[in-house]
Every structure is written in C-alpha cells, then in structure tokens.
Scaffold this motif. Structure first.
Motif, mmCIF file in Angstrom:
data_model
loop_
_atom_site.group_PDB
_atom_site.id
_atom_site.type_symbol
_atom_site.label_atom_id
_atom_site.label_comp_id
_atom_site.label_asym_id
_atom_site.label_seq_id
_atom_site.Cartn_x
_atom_site.Cartn_y
_atom_site.Cartn_z
ATOM 1 N N HIS A 105 0.870 -1.168 0.000
ATOM 2 C CA HIS A 105 0.000 0.000 0.000
ATOM 3 C C HIS A 105 0.914 1.226 0.000
ATOM 4 C CE1 HIS A 105 -3.012 2.870 0.627
ATOM 5 N NE2 HIS A 105 -3.690 2.344 1.625
ATOM 6 N N PHE A 106 1.095 1.838 -1.156
ATOM 7 C CA PHE A 106 2.095 2.902 -1.286
ATOM 8 C C PHE A 106 1.729 4.161 -0.508
ATOM 9 C CE2 PHE A 106 3.017 0.328 -5.081
ATOM 10 C CZ PHE A 106 4.362 0.115 -4.875
ATOM 11 N N GLN A 107 0.461 4.319 -0.163
ATOM 12 C CA GLN A 107 0.061 5.487 0.614
ATOM 13 C C GLN A 107 0.445 5.357 2.079
ATOM 14 O OE1 GLN A 107 -1.305 8.167 -0.937
ATOM 15 N NE2 GLN A 107 -0.990 7.004 -2.831
ATOM 16 N N ARG A 108 0.785 4.153 2.505
ATOM 17 C CA ARG A 108 1.077 3.902 3.922
ATOM 18 C C ARG A 108 2.579 3.691 4.112
ATOM 19 N NH1 ARG A 108 -0.784 -1.521 7.213
ATOM 20 N NH2 ARG A 108 0.286 -1.055 9.185
ATOM 21 N N PRO A 109 3.234 4.517 4.909
ATOM 22 C CA PRO A 109 4.669 4.321 5.176
ATOM 23 C C PRO A 109 4.920 2.954 5.820
ATOM 24 C CG PRO A 109 3.934 6.469 5.949
ATOM 25 C CD PRO A 109 2.697 5.697 5.614
ATOM 26 N N ASP A 110 5.976 2.307 5.386
ATOM 27 C CA ASP A 110 6.272 0.971 5.903
ATOM 28 C C ASP A 110 7.780 0.793 5.964
ATOM 29 O OD1 ASP A 110 6.235 -1.652 6.702
ATOM 30 O OD2 ASP A 110 5.446 -2.454 4.832
ATOM 31 N N SER A 111 8.287 0.433 7.130
ATOM 32 C CA SER A 111 9.724 0.195 7.270
ATOM 33 C C SER A 111 10.011 -1.142 7.941
ATOM 34 C CB SER A 111 10.371 1.327 8.084
ATOM 35 O OG SER A 111 9.804 1.408 9.386
ATOM 36 N N VAL A 112 9.000 -2.004 8.055
ATOM 37 C CA VAL A 112 9.178 -3.314 8.690
ATOM 38 C C VAL A 112 9.772 -4.293 7.679
ATOM 39 C CG1 VAL A 112 8.014 -5.270 9.771
ATOM 40 C CG2 VAL A 112 7.283 -2.937 10.312
ATOM 41 N N PRO A 113 10.928 -4.908 7.972
ATOM 42 C CA PRO A 113 11.494 -5.898 7.052
ATOM 43 C C PRO A 113 10.539 -7.068 6.820
ATOM 44 C CG PRO A 113 13.132 -5.224 8.657
ATOM 45 C CD PRO A 113 11.826 -4.661 9.115
ATOM 46 N N LYS A 114 10.544 -7.569 5.599
ATOM 47 C CA LYS A 114 9.713 -8.706 5.238
ATOM 48 C C LYS A 114 10.622 -9.839 4.782
ATOM 49 C CE LYS A 114 5.962 -5.601 4.047
ATOM 50 N NZ LYS A 114 6.316 -4.900 5.286
ATOM 51 N N ILE A 115 10.496 -10.978 5.446
ATOM 52 C CA ILE A 115 11.370 -12.114 5.176
ATOM 53 C C ILE A 115 10.507 -13.331 4.875
ATOM 54 C CG2 ILE A 115 13.156 -13.621 6.133
ATOM 55 C CD1 ILE A 115 14.071 -11.278 7.869
ATOM 56 N N SER A 116 10.825 -14.008 3.782
ATOM 57 C CA SER A 116 10.059 -15.184 3.365
ATOM 58 C C SER A 116 11.006 -16.330 3.054
ATOM 59 C CB SER A 116 9.209 -14.867 2.129
ATOM 60 O OG SER A 116 8.332 -13.787 2.378
ATOM 61 N N VAL A 117 10.566 -17.538 3.377
ATOM 62 C CA VAL A 117 11.345 -18.750 3.120
ATOM 63 C C VAL A 117 10.518 -19.667 2.229
ATOM 64 C CG1 VAL A 117 12.326 -20.824 4.169
ATOM 65 C CG2 VAL A 117 12.666 -18.605 5.247
ATOM 66 N N GLY A 118 11.178 -20.282 1.245
ATOM 67 C CA GLY A 118 10.472 -21.156 0.310
ATOM 68 C C GLY A 118 10.819 -22.627 0.489
ATOM 69 N N ARG A 119 10.400 -23.423 -0.455
ATOM 70 C CA ARG A 119 10.599 -24.871 -0.429
ATOM 71 C C ARG A 119 12.085 -25.210 -0.540
ATOM 72 N NH1 ARG A 119 7.780 -29.083 -4.720
ATOM 73 N NH2 ARG A 119 8.630 -31.031 -3.845
ATOM 74 N N TYR A 120 12.556 -26.081 0.332
ATOM 75 C CA TYR A 120 13.965 -26.454 0.301
ATOM 76 C C TYR A 120 14.200 -27.583 -0.692
ATOM 77 C CZ TYR A 120 12.434 -30.128 3.594
ATOM 78 O OH TYR A 120 11.788 -31.179 4.196
#
Length: 211
Positions: free
Chosen positions: A156-171
């Motif tokens: 949501h570009f109107q909302r400031p966001d500085s929280v890191p986002k981390i995702s892990v996938g299939r090994y």
C-alpha cells in the motif's frame, strides 16, 4: 524499548532522506541458505523445522542493528528487540497474522509459537488486531510449496512501511546440503545490501549452531 536516532549526527542521514523521497523505497534480495544442520537438529529434538528456522531468523535479525531500525512519524528509532509477525496457515488453507515474542530460549519461543498456532486455528479472517500494527517485528511468511528464485509483496504505497519482510520457500537437497530460498525486503533508507549480507551470514551461523 527503543532509542531515538539523532538524525543530525547519523551517518545514514542523507541515505535516509534520499530514499524516503522514493515512491517505493523498499528493495528485495533473494538468496539461499543451508538448513541441513538445523533440519537434523529439529528431528533430534522432535520439533517442527519451522520452529527452528523461524527462531534462527529472529536471532539473526536481532544481531543486525540496521534491521532493528524503524521509521515512526518521520523519526527513526532503534529497537532493543525485534519479534515476529508471521503468517500462519489453517487447515482450510486460509492464513492469519500472528505475534510471537522473541526469546533466546528455543523452548520458550516454541511455547509462544504453539499458542499462536492454536489461536489462529480457532479464529477466522486475518486477525487484524493491535499486534498486526506493531513495528517491533519482522513480517515473516513460509511458502513451502514453491522453491522460488524471486518474490515481491503486495504494498500500500500510501502507507509508510519500514518493517522488514522475510520469506522462506521450499527447500531442496543438493548433496549434503538442504538449500532454502530466502527473500529479504527492507527500506533502503535504513539498510543496504551490506546489511542484508550481514543478516544472511548471521542466519547461516544461527542455523548451524544450537540456540
């Protein structure tokens, strides 16, 4: 606890001001880490592999100061401790947000994780409660169905966001390694590729060593 960063003396002041003016100041990197030792340890402890690599992720995040910076009302703060808001999947394949406090103890962390899994399973919808708006977290998601090589997030570009986002996938198995794709998205005013590299190095160490 959090400490206000004095922007007048901060060595990243110009970086912060420059990237904060972007429509999209968030950038992402995708890499692989080896989860073989952590997977073996999870089996030995009879614990979910998810619990071990999520805990290792938080251990690594908390070691990198740049990943503990957050922008709040235009000011930059550094948190003493970062927790996790993870998306957890229900048996019906819907997901909800959670809040799991970080503890150095893997066992204590596991208790918090199990409590949130139970709460999610007993709920419906996204669980948009007060914890969903916290900034002293990382946003974490596991995508075990896909061995992705890149990833983007809804924003949501109107909302400031500085929280890191981390995702892990299939090994995937490769010789003696268990290679896991991991995507890291951060605010460029707060962290550079160097800092993401520090995180990935710390994560590998955390996966290889007991909590």
């Amino acid at each position: 606890m959090k400490q206000l960063i004095d922007l007048s003396t901060w060595n990243r002041r110009e970086h912060f001001e420059f990237f904060s003016g972007f429509d999209e100041p968030i950038y992402g990197l995708t890499a692989e880490v080896d989860g073989a030792r952590a997977y073996t340890r999870a089996k030995e402890l009879n614990l979910p592999f998810f619990q071990l690599y999520l805990h290792a992720t938080l251990r690594a995040v908390n070691q990198v100061e740049a990943l503990r910076y957050r922008i709040e009302d235009g000011a930059v703060y550094c948190y003493d401790r970062i927790n996790v808001s993870a998306t957890l999947t229900r048996p019906d394949n819907t997901f909800a947000f959670s809040f799991i406090p970080f503890t150095e103890s893997l066992a204590d962390f596991g208790e918090g994780l199990r409590a949130e899994i139970e709460a999610v399973n007993q709920s419906t919808g996204l669980r948009l409660n007060e914890n969903a708006a916290r900034t002293d977290v990382i946003h974490f998601s596991a995508i075990p169905w896909i061995a992705f090589t890149s990833l983007s997030h809804a924003r949501h570009f109107q909302r400031p966001d500085s929280v890191p986002k981390i995702s892990v996938g299939r090994y995937r198995r490769q010789g003696n390694t268990l290679l896991m794709p991991i995507s890291v998205h951060v605010h460029h005013g707060l962290a550079d590729g160097y800092h993401v590299g520090l995180f990935l190095e710390a994560l590998q160490q955390a996966l290889d060593s007991p909590a």
